[in-house]
Write an enzyme that holds these catalytic residues in place. Sequence first.
Site, PDB file in Angstrom:
ATOM      1  N   CYS A 126       0.853  -1.192   0.000  1.00 21.87           N
ATOM      2  CA  CYS A 126       0.000   0.000   0.000  1.00 21.87           C
ATOM      3  C   CYS A 126       0.894   1.248   0.000  1.00 21.87           C
ATOM      4  CB  CYS A 126      -0.946  -0.079   1.190  1.00 21.87           C
ATOM      5  SG  CYS A 126      -2.335   1.074   1.133  1.00 21.87           S
ATOM      6  N   ASP A 184      -7.913  -3.334  -8.487  1.00 18.84           N
ATOM      7  CA  ASP A 184      -7.497  -2.144  -7.739  1.00 18.84           C
ATOM      8  C   ASP A 184      -7.732  -0.902  -8.603  1.00 18.84           C
ATOM      9  OD1 ASP A 184      -6.342  -0.487  -5.841  1.00 18.84           O
ATOM     10  OD2 ASP A 184      -4.486  -1.652  -5.670  1.00 18.84           O
ATOM     11  N   HIS A 216      -7.040  -4.050  -3.985  1.00 16.03           N
ATOM     12  CA  HIS A 216      -6.017  -3.507  -3.112  1.00 16.03           C
ATOM     13  C   HIS A 216      -5.904  -4.369  -1.846  1.00 16.03           C
ATOM     14  CE1 HIS A 216      -3.454  -0.024  -2.496  1.00 16.03           C
ATOM     15  NE2 HIS A 216      -3.781  -0.038  -1.217  1.00 16.03           N
TER      16      HIS A 216
END
Lengths: 247, 88
Positions: A126, A184, A216
Amino acid sequence: MSDTLSAATVTITGAGDDEVEAYLARPEGAQDAPSRGGVVVIHHMPGYDRATKEMVRRFAELGYDAICPNLYVREAPGADPDDAAAAARAQGGVPDDRLVGDVGGAAAYLRALGTSNGKVGVIGHCSGGRHAVLAACRLDLQAAVDCYGAFVTGEVPPERPITNLVDQLPHLSAPLLGLFGNEDTHPSPEEVDELEQILRDQGSAYEFHRYDDAGHALFTVDRPSYRVAAANDGWERIAAFFDTQLA
Amino acid sequence: MCTYTTETASMDGSAKGPGGAWFHVTDATVYYDHPVHAMADHTLNIDLADPSRGPGARVALELTASSARELVTAIEAALAAVPRGLLT
């Protein structure tokens, strides 16, 4: 390979020569022969948390000296990870230069260990994915793993405290493993395409894997975003990549 | 994704926080990002805090976007229903 390891909190010298708390995990065995590489784990925006420390121990189980600096120790020393993350966010987050200094300090700590073969890789998820790429553009590293880091490429909306890394990518010093979910939106498949095109054009060594039915945070085992098949394959890719680059 | 966006506001009020103790709230931080506890990929997060008392002096909320909008509507409705002269 032994799965016996030790883990402890240590202090490293980070950006600005600050003392920075870090979580270190090491495989059992001879501690004075230069026999293995190191891995710096960059924690995600939710903080220096249990899940990240589990990853650090996993890298020790895989045979590396692994370390994760607490990027929020300045704003919130000794605080619970979620409180520290909230405090750091309220104060503007982690400046890129400070991140580079802290990762550099972590890498230096690993290289100073008697077991170090001098090779250090970096991995982040991330926000840590973007940080891993940033570190590999600014530091001498031998491998970098970007797990779905947003804003490496693509447009960064105004009023964000960050920029994309397009202007820094020519300085990428290490082979890059990228792991992404096709569902994502940040990074979107198009933004991953842009990154891949840049790396291809500049002749960088890279290896990308993109997973269907995953978005994600596909590695995050305690969240709804967790995708078992993608995460299992991803861990195998990471292990193989470090085995090649950090040997 | 981590959105990196954060709204802040000064507060004057109280919240019941860690250990069940009330404390004076001076700051609110509002952002839409990954939650720590709520079972959603992203939530509208609100921290009501007094930074002078340390990072732990915080009441945290993680609300789905629809819940956050319901909360905004409810707050506006509650304030609108206050008899004239009572609002300070």
